[in-house]
Each structure stands twice: as C-alpha cells, then as structure tokens.
Design an enzyme around this catalytic site. Structure first.
Site, PDB file in Angstrom:
ATOM      1  N   ASP A  43       0.822  -1.211   0.000  1.00  0.00           N
ATOM      2  CA  ASP A  43       0.000   0.000   0.000  1.00  0.00           C
ATOM      3  C   ASP A  43       0.857   1.262   0.000  1.00  0.00           C
ATOM      4  OD1 ASP A  43      -2.349   1.449  -0.008  1.00  0.00           O
ATOM      5  OD2 ASP A  43      -3.183   0.484   1.764  1.00  0.00           O
ATOM      6  N   ASP A  58     -10.419   1.931  -3.231  1.00  0.00           N
ATOM      7  CA  ASP A  58     -10.865   1.716  -1.853  1.00  0.00           C
ATOM      8  C   ASP A  58     -12.388   1.737  -1.751  1.00  0.00           C
ATOM      9  OD1 ASP A  58      -8.356   1.406  -0.825  1.00  0.00           O
ATOM     10  OD2 ASP A  58      -8.184   3.431  -0.017  1.00  0.00           O
TER      11      ASP A  58
END
Length: 739
Positions: A477, A547
């Site tokens: 990430d 997301d």
C-alpha cells in the site's frame, strides 16, 4: 515487422492491423508521416513533399518555403523555427537552451531489451528500431527506440539522451512519445476522478490550444491516469479510429495535446516536466520510461483488447503471469471486517468461515505490527505485535494454513509515522524541507527512497518477514502523496531529480523483493487505484482498483479501468451493506457479479452473516472458480456503459465459453426492459445459454444473440443484476427452449 526503405530514408513499422511511418527529410529532420490502419504500399516520401505551406512562419536552413513549424516533426526541440511545444528541452553550461537534432543513423534488431532500472514491455518476438539523432554543435545524441509488437498491434517508444562533448547539460523536459497529425478533428479521452472515484471516462472535443492530463503528486494519481486517447468524431465502443498512449511509469507524468494555428495536432506523453530536471555530465546517459502506443480502427473496445493482450503477454511477470501461471486465489481480507480492532480469536473465526465458503487465501491487513491500533503510529516498524496476535506471526500463518487457506499480509513500506522507532532514529529519512514543519497526511510522512540506505532498510524489513513467515500474497500500500519536495541526500542542483529518483528507488526495491520471492503474488495499492499504471504492473501483476467497494460505484470505476488494464490485473471485493462509504444497500448477488469483473475477493465480517447470505457467497465462489480463467485471459466486450445500465461479456480465447453480466442501476416505473445484444460471438455457431441462479438452459444461434440478444427481466428494485453462462455447442439441439 519493420520495413526500412533505405533510398527514401523511410521507416514503416507494421503490426497485424496498423502502420506507423517515419521519414528522415533531406534536411535531416525526422517527421511522422502516418499512424493508423495498416497500409501495404511503401511509397510514403511524397507525403512530406506534398505538404502545403502557410504564411508568416519562420524559414529553416535558408531554404525557400521550408517552414519547419508546418511539418509533423517526430521529436521536436526548443529554439528552432518550430515554435510549438517541444518534446524535450536541454540547458547547456553557456546558458543556451537550443538543440538542433538531425538524423544520424539507425539500427534494427530482433527482441526487446530491458530498460535500465525501468519496467519494460518485453517479448522475444518484438522487433526494435533505433533512430539516432545528433546535434552537431553540442554532440548531444538522442536515440528514439521503437518496439514493434506485431501480433499485439502495439508499438512502444522510449528515449535515450547521451551527453557528448559540450560540458554538463540539464535535461529540463523529456517526453517518451510524440506524434503529430495533420488534422485537428479529435476528441480527447482520459481517465479522471479522485480517491474512491478513480478512472472515470472523460471525453471532450479538442480545440486550438492545449489540453493536458498530468499528475504532480509523485505518483500517477487518483485524479489522472497516465493514459490519453484521441478519437475521431463519432468513434464509439465498436467503430471509429482511436489513437492511444499509456506511460509505463509510476511517478508524476504529463500527457498533452496541442492544436496549432494551422489545424495540426501534436500528441505527447512523458515524465511531468514542471517538477523534473536531470543533470548529465560528459559521457553520461539518461533513459526515459517507455510509452505504449496503440491504434484501433474498430473503436474503444478493440483498443482495450489490444492493451489487455499486450499487458497479459508482455508486461506481467512472475509465477502468476500468463495462461500457464498460478491461479490467483479468492481472498478474504479482514480490513472492512475488523479494521484495527482484532485479535487472534477473531481472525481465526473469519478464517474458519472463509474455508466453508470456498475462499482460498486469508489476508491480514493493517494493524499487525508495532503498536498499530490506529493510523497514528508505527509505520516503518515492521515487527509483529505478539500481544495483539496472540503469539508470533508465523504461528498465526501456520494456523490459517492448516485450515486450508494460504496466508497474505499487508505492508506500507514507503511510509513512516512520526510516532515510530524508525522516525525517532532517522528523522532525516523522511522527505522534508529543513526548517519547515512537515505536513502530515493520514498521520504519516513519505520515506526518501531516492536514498539507497533507505531502500536497503525497506528491502531488509520486508525480507525479514517473508523469509520467516509463509506468505503467498503481499498487499503493498501507499496512502499518501509527496509534499515538501526536498531530499536531505541530494545536492541543491539535484532537488528536481527527487521525483524520478524516488520512482527508480521504488523499482529497485520491487526488483529485489519480487526477484527473491517469485512465488508470492504482489498486489499494488495506493489508497486504492492511485498508482494503477503499467509500471507497477510489471512488478505487481495485480492492483487494488479502488478503496470504494460499493458495487454501483465500482461499475464505472472498473469500466474505466478496463479501457487500458486487463481484468486479470484488477482486484475487486464484495463488501458489507450498507456500504461503509456510500451507505448504499445493494443485493449480494449484484455485489458478487460486479466483483467478478476482476480477481474476486471478500472484505466483510463473515461471522455476522445469515445462512442465506453464506449460501449465496458459497455459490459465488464456486461459480467464479468455473469462470475465472475466462475473466483473466478472455476477451472483454463492454455491451452497455451509459445511462442506467451496465453490461459486459467475457469470451474465452477460443470463443467456446462466455460470461455475460448485466446491472440495471435504478428501477423505473412502467418501463419495458429491452433485449441485451451480445458481441464477439461466431454468428454461425450455436451457444447453450444458462441463466445463473436458474436450473434451465436454451440453445441459441450466435447470430440471434448478437442481433436480437438476450431477454432481460423487468427489475424489481434498484441495483439488480442478471448473469448468464455461454458455451458453444458442436451441433444444434432440436429444441431451443428450456430443458
């Protein structure tokens, strides 16, 4: 295939369906004569001779009516009589900024070479052409390298600059690709949005002046993707000419279109020049990232399928790449199930349910290391939190593996929390401006991975976990972009090199780790799709698309992403309802249908579901296991992508099997549903059509399905989905109705 016409000094780059024609004029200026549908004729030099002249333009080389600004110069420079935006700009020790490149020679060879320190589209069957340009005064040499991927209908371009004998130079601008058209009738198509709204299609007509898509964020970014296409008016999904570029790079970029005052169009893409410069001493070279260039004469759908085939076959690397690669597992990720609030008991309960429901890999997301119970601390301290995990990470991984699941783990290695042991030991490792208070995003700073020592720390930290814990999947990430652009490790005159050096450092880290752990599936993530680009795909063959896990929002996010990137690269999850971002309630069937557009995963608390929900999820995972290779390696046809409906068809490579999915977003009163026409089928073949969720089928002619289509239900409620499985029959059945 590359045809070199020596006497005409013309180079014809030929793919299965396209041609690109480049020509060295008698003056030595290289021009782009043509890029479009394949042409068999090789007599192109007359195109340049026949160009009509305009008035009030500067002359060139003292030749009457030779006005360089009117020509489609292939790699234009600053300071010459061509006064349009240049593809590059160099600054010399004497303060001058003029470079005059002329054709110096060429080289042709078989097989594509890996670019130094950069991701590269590679295949042994590619042919390469190097066009060498040189400035006679400064000795600067610029080599344009074209890779021709004939079977994939794609051409790549990169640029190498070599400093000759004129002292130090500064590269201030360097585009990877540039092509000029003697026309201005185009629409520009880009992929724009924001965090949780990535890759929405944006189409607008271009006019005289400049149009630019760019990122200054140190990453390709949520707001703009490093893709831009020009489409002729009227070009649609299945018809019309489209010319597209996609940059194989993960940092700040720019893509621009300039229409000049004489209705010509210049199309360029490369590293973002506002925040970039690079010093070259005598004898040194600099290599640009490469750009992928694709033309389609059959609309956006054919363009997408060319990108997909190229990236699947020639960009993705490692054990999970290609048709013979390992199967990508159906994931259960604990993030939206628990966020930071978990213990060993909760994780194992999730794992137990995941096994029962047909999932294959358990991914432990944020919160397993340091003192990480919120986003306020511990990034950089990659040491397991044994108290929270109820033992070691190894013990947890082994318990999960004994249940029949592989084990995955989340990292955010490029970041550091001010509240961390790492930052307290090495505050200079964070990107920052001395004397100024660093600004936080998500309570974190960015590590300066332009520095080799920082790179080595990240490599060693991740390596220490991967060599002791049986991890088969890594989610990598990056949750903030770069601000306070300054490095404690670079000299004053190198500070504008930071952005590119950061990306080179990232690529070195990934090269090391993916090389050491070839059997690990690495999935890229940057707050979702904030770094969904071909550069990351070279190292990480899967990227978390957004997301935003709301199925309705994901429809347009995934549709836009599919313009360029293959479904096998897209991470897509089913999450809980109401959705944690939109508060929308969407049927579980529809959530599964949408998540099957890429790599299926789940991100919700399985232990809190009712029996009917569990039954439906188990049906989804078993169905997906039957069709996933069609999704990964088949051809995508977008059937509906506007208005209130979305529909898509995945057809296996041999055309024998297909999956059709349809979603009506909002129900409407007193409406009659229309039929759904399919694409890409064999019009002479018969297909068995099975409606998912129903125990019946019918056999229908391919021409019927493409011209009349499938019968759609009248939706009962919002966000309703329908799905069908197709299989080609060897011979027709006597009865074409339900069995």
């Amino acid at each position: 295939m590359i045809r070199v016409l020596e006497q005409e000094r013309t180079f014809h780059l030929v793919t299965a369906h396209t041609s690109m024609v480049l020509h060295a004029m008698p003056s030595g200026h290289l021009v782009s004569l043509y890029w479009g549908g394949r042409i068999e004729d090789d007599a192109f030099s007359r195109i340049a001779k026949d160009m009509k002249k305009a008035s009030y333009l500067s002359g060139t080389d003292g030749i009457r009516d030779f006005r360089l600004e009117q020509y489609p110069v292939l790699y234009p420079s600053w300071g010459n009589p061509d006064l349009r935006k240049p593809a590059f700009q160099f600054s010399y020790e004497d303060g001058s900024q003029m470079t005059d490149l002329r054709f110096f020679g060429y080289r042709q060879y078989q097989g594509k070479k890996k670019l130094e320190g950069l991701p590269t589209v590679l295949h042994d069957n590619a042919e390469c052409l190097e066009l060498i340009l040189k400035d006679s005064l400064t000795g600067v040499k610029v080599t344009l390298t074209f890779g021709v991927f004939e079977a994939w209908d794609a051409i790549t371009q990169s640029v190498r600059v070599t400093n000759g004998n004129h002292g130090d130079i500064q590269i201030q601008r360097l585009m990877s690709g540039c092509f000029s058209f003697l026309d201005d009738q185009f629409d520009a198509i880009s992929l724009n949005g924001a965090w949780a709204r990535e890759c929405h299609e944006n189409r607008q007509k271009i006019r005289q002046g400049s149009f630019c898509v760019e990122s200054l964020r140190g990453a390709s970014g949520h707001g703009q993707n490093p893709f831009l296409a020009l489409a002729e008016p009227g070009a649609e999904e299945d018809k019309g000419n489209v010319w597209a570029m996609n940059l194989v790079y993960s940092g700040s970029f720019e893509a621009s279109v300039e229409v000049d005052m004489h209705q010509n169009t210049r199309f360029m893409m490369g590293i973002q020049s506002f925040s970039f410069s690079w010093g070259l001493k005598k004898g040194e070279s600099f290599v640009s990232p490469e750009v992928v260039m694709i033309h389609s004469g059959e609309g956006l759908g054919a363009m997408s399928r060319s990108f997909h085939r190229l990236y699947r076959d020639c960009l993705l690397q490692g054990a999970y790449a290609g048709r013979t690669g390992r199967k990508r597992p159906i994931l259960i990720n604990n993030w939206e199930a628990t966020y930071f609030d978990f213990d060993k008991k909760k994780l194992l309960e999730l794992a137990d349910e995941a096994v029962k429901l047909g999932m294959e890999c358990f991914v432990l997301d944020d919160g397993w290391f340091g003192k990480r119970n919120s986003d306020e601390n511990s990034l950089g301290d990659w040491t397991e939190n044994r108290e929270k995990l109820g033992g070691s990470l190894l013990e947890l991984a082994e318990e999960i593996r004994r249940r029949g699941l592989s084990f995955g783990l989340w990292f955010e290695p490029e970041m550091v929390s001010p509240d961390s042991d790492l930052y307290r030991s090495h505050p200079e490792w964070a990107i920052q401006v001395p004397g100024r208070s660093p600004q936080l995003a998500r309570n974190q700073l960015v590590l300066d991975i332009s520095c080799k020592e920082v790179q080595d720390y990240i490599i060693e930290s991740v390596d220490r976990i991967l060599k002791t814990v049986p991890v088969s999947y890594v989610k990598w990430d990056m949750n903030r972009n770069i601000t306070e652009w300054n490095s404690c490790f670079l000299q004053r005159d190198q500070q504008k090199e930071l952005g590119h050096r950061y990306i080179l450092g990232l690529y070195r880290i990934l090269e090391e780790l993916t090389g050491r752990y070839k059997d690990v599936l690495f999935e890229g993530c940057a707050g979702g799709g904030g770094r969904f680009d071909p550069g990351m795909l070279f190292y990480m063959p899967q990227i978390w698309t957004s997301d935003d896990t709301d199925a309705v929002e994901r429809l347009d996010i995934q549709f836009g992403t599919s313009y360029v990137y293959p479904p096998v690269a897209m991470g897509c999850h089913v999450s809980a309802c109401p959705n944690h971002m939109t508060e929308r309630l969407t049927p579980l069937f529809t959530r599964g249908l949408v998540a099957m557009q890429g790599n299926l995963g789940y991100e919700l608390d399985l232990t809190s579901l009712g029996e009917e929900e569990k039954k439906e999820i188990h049906r989804q995972t078993e169905f997906y296991k039957q069709i996933r290779e069609i999704i990964w390696y088949g051809e995508l046809y977008r059937l509906k992508k506007e208005g209130n409906e979305r529909a898509f068809l995945y057809l296996s490579e041999d055309g024998s099997r297909g999956v059709v999915s349809f979603v009506q977003i909002l129900a409407k009163a007193n409406t009659v549903p229309k039929r759904l026409k399919l694409k890409g089928l064999d019009p002479k073949a018969f297909y068995r059509v099975e409606r998912v969720g129903e125990d019946k089928s019918m056999v229908v002619h391919g021409s019927f399905l493409m011209n009349l289509g499938l019968d759609l239900d009248r939706p009962k409620g919002d966000f309703q989905g329908q799905q069908w499985l197709l299989s080609r029959e060897e011979k027709p059945y006597a009865c074409h109705t339900g069995e």
